[in-house]
Design an enzyme around this catalytic site. Sequence first.
Site, PDB file in Angstrom:
ATOM      1  N   SER A  93      -6.157   8.881   4.182  1.00 33.17           N
ATOM      2  CA  SER A  93      -5.646   8.614   5.525  1.00 33.17           C
ATOM      3  C   SER A  93      -4.537   9.622   5.795  1.00 33.17           C
ATOM      4  O   SER A  93      -3.920  10.145   4.862  1.00 33.17           O
ATOM      5  CB  SER A  93      -5.080   7.191   5.617  1.00 33.17           C
ATOM      6  N   TYR A 116      -0.298  -0.055   2.235  1.00 30.05           N
ATOM      7  CA  TYR A 116      -1.457   0.749   2.618  1.00 30.05           C
ATOM      8  C   TYR A 116      -1.158   2.239   2.443  1.00 30.05           C
ATOM      9  O   TYR A 116      -1.974   2.989   1.894  1.00 30.05           O
ATOM     10  CB  TYR A 116      -1.833   0.442   4.065  1.00 30.05           C
TER      11      TYR A 116
END
Length: 253
Positions: A141, A158
Amino acid sequence: MRFTDTVTVITGAGAGMGRATALRLAAEGGKIMCLDLSAESAAETAELVRAAGGAAESFRCDVRDRAAIEAARDYAIKSFGAVHNLVNSAGALTMQGLADTDDAGWNLVMDVNVKGVFLMLQAFVPEIERAGGGSIVNITSIEAEVVVASGENTQPHYACSKGAVKTMTRTLAHDLGRKNIRINAIAPGLIATGFGGSNPGSERYQQYVHEHSALRRAGQADEIAGAIAFLLSKDASYVTGAQLPVDGGWLIY
């Protein structure tokens, strides 16, 4: 037809980027093993591939479970005889910040996003090596590079998980190169898949996209699939240990 006579295993193949990747690789001649926590979703993707004239099988697999992964590996070999490529697309996110991230949220995100990738690599790298080499793509990401706060706070668990996969990718490029296996990562930006409960149709989402994308739009799952196809293919034969941002220009700011 860059993937003729190759077999690619895809986690998270039941929806979003995983499904788009399955369809893209199959359209270029590849055989696909669709893995997903949802057996029904994985089967739907495999049926879509077959309906388009491709070859695919599906298998329910929880990437947190070593035994489940090994069963999926054995089924892939039984079905196709070999595995050449691997795409680690399965992911998890809880919208929790520092104060409210509990053990369950931390463990879910880290176990799926980090441990799951590691267990898949342990199970499938020997098979890829046995097939003569191949390619692996992990999904990270842009949060492995920059701070993203889509609400009142960030989701540090995350971000940590995606940074870990970036480092894992770079580290294993050293080890796998001698096995004729390339390993790279894709770092998506805002992709309109609804991941994490986002609503791509909402005004707030569109405003956020406008503020963070040089292209002033969200990406689509098939745009990620195209980048994955490149990294898996021989067109990227001298690329390993890299993380390719596919983010509409987010990281230029």
